[in-house]
Design an enzyme around this catalytic site. Sequence first.
Site, short mmCIF file in Angstrom:
data_model
loop_
_atom_site.label_atom_id
_atom_site.label_comp_id
_atom_site.label_asym_id
_atom_site.label_seq_id
_atom_site.Cartn_x
_atom_site.Cartn_y
_atom_site.Cartn_z
NE ARG A 114 -17.56 -43.09 39.14
CZ ARG A 114 -17.30 -42.13 38.00
NH1 ARG A 114 -17.02 -40.97 38.00
NH2 ARG A 114 -17.96 -42.69 36.77
CE1 TYR A 141 -20.29 -38.74 34.56
CE2 TYR A 141 -20.75 -39.25 36.79
CZ TYR A 141 -19.90 -39.19 35.83
OH TYR A 141 -18.35 -39.22 35.94
CG ASP A 169 -18.84 -37.83 39.81
OD1 ASP A 169 -19.10 -36.93 40.54
OD2 ASP A 169 -18.40 -37.87 38.52
CG HIS A 199 -21.36 -35.67 36.70
ND1 HIS A 199 -21.86 -35.06 35.57
CD2 HIS A 199 -20.11 -35.84 36.31
CE1 HIS A 199 -20.97 -35.20 34.46
NE2 HIS A 199 -20.00 -35.60 35.26
CD GLU A 218 -15.50 -37.07 40.90
OE1 GLU A 218 -15.36 -36.60 40.14
OE2 GLU A 218 -15.42 -38.26 41.20
CD GLU A 243 -15.37 -34.28 36.57
OE1 GLU A 243 -16.13 -34.47 35.75
OE2 GLU A 243 -14.92 -35.37 37.61
NE ARG A 249 -12.26 -36.25 40.90
CZ ARG A 249 -11.89 -37.06 39.76
NH1 ARG A 249 -10.76 -37.50 39.81
NH2 ARG A 249 -12.76 -37.41 38.72
CD GLU A 267 -12.10 -40.70 36.96
OE1 GLU A 267 -13.02 -41.10 36.50
OE2 GLU A 267 -11.46 -39.40 36.83
CD1 TRP A 306 -25.52 -35.17 31.67
CD2 TRP A 306 -23.62 -35.00 31.58
NE1 TRP A 306 -25.25 -36.28 31.28
CE2 TRP A 306 -23.82 -36.27 31.38
CE3 TRP A 306 -22.25 -34.40 31.83
CZ2 TRP A 306 -22.75 -37.11 31.04
CZ3 TRP A 306 -21.22 -35.35 31.60
CH2 TRP A 306 -21.45 -36.68 31.18
#
Length: 413
Positions: free
Chosen positions: A147, A159, A221, A223, A247, A273, A294, A350, A413
Amino acid sequence: MKITAADTIVTSPGRNFVTLRITTEDGITGLGDGTLNGRELAVASYLSDHVAPLLIGRDAARIEDTWQYLYRGAYWRRGPVTMAAVAAVDTALWDIKAKAAGMPLYQLLGGASRTGALAYGHASGRDVPEILDSVRAHLAQGYRAIRIQSGIPGLDSVYGVAASGAGGGDRYDYEPARRSGDGPPRPVEEVWDTRAYLRHVPRVFEAVRAEFGPELPLLHDGHHRMTPIQAARLGKDLEPYDLFWLEDATPAEDPTALRLVRQHTTTPLAIGEVFNSPHDYGVLLSERLIDYVRSAVTHVGGVTAMRKLLDLAALYGIKSGIHGPTDISPVGMAAALHLDLAVHNFGIQEYMRHSAGTLEVFRTSYRFGEGLLHPSDQPGLGVELDETAAARFPYAPAYLPVNRLTDGTVHDW
């Protein structure tokens, strides 16, 4: 095989973990991960005050019935706290069942479908040279998929970018949860600029591909920080660099938003996630709006729920990409690896290495080599808790950051 004890253990060897240990009348113990980053004590209380008393005297072998009892019987269903608690119970019961059978858990899930689970590492840097150094370091550690997260010009912190820049040295991986200094504990506040991010990230991937070629699987990602049309733009801009996945490109509260993203890009999409139930995936799976699931075993309701979710995803040709950051304890990580080995529609896992302190508390047997993870052939999950070591690391508040746009508006976030 009656349950005689259910103990909640909170320990903080560098970061906070919530572990449930269930003991049967035969003396068999099972472990389950109930960690919820920044809200750990809510799950600990849910387990100790509301769930543990219900478990005493129940048959530990009745895993499906216990799952339904805790999910449907409570009336107030779902939510991250409830589902993390259910996951802790469920995973501990699977650990017990596999130990009683004298088998690694994956054998009870149908046996191995592969020799190991492809894992991806987390390369990051404040600028392109640091990122390239970080990729080289991860390749040297044996990773075969990586990643890529980058600092953004004009932003102090972003992040996914490890504090050490290239992510080498003693830094085990990016860990965003932070402990406060003096005064009451509060999250750190960061600043975000989506337009600057959208301009910069494609240039980063252009440089990484130029350096490492077309074969290395690369992931990124977002996020949850983009609107659907912004996510569509980024997905399209990244198409020349052939990502393994993009992602969490946009917040997933409204799954229909992924329709717009899907219409405009062929970059594979991964999401989930922050989901806490298989029910969150209905539209995403049935309309094939994503390519990878995820969720974490710890947050979606345990081994039972994750297996059902992945079996449903398989009907639509969608693969697994189970969440595995350092706020998933080695217990939750091991549970993921047993599923990775067993399910047919495995995609990638991951893998963030836990700190030495964490591995002192949680004695693991899973292994990593040649880019692949294996849960081991130890009976059960293959993870044991050293309670003496755990007691040396008391709980300390730590929170994920809060994000604001440059004008001060609270952002995802």
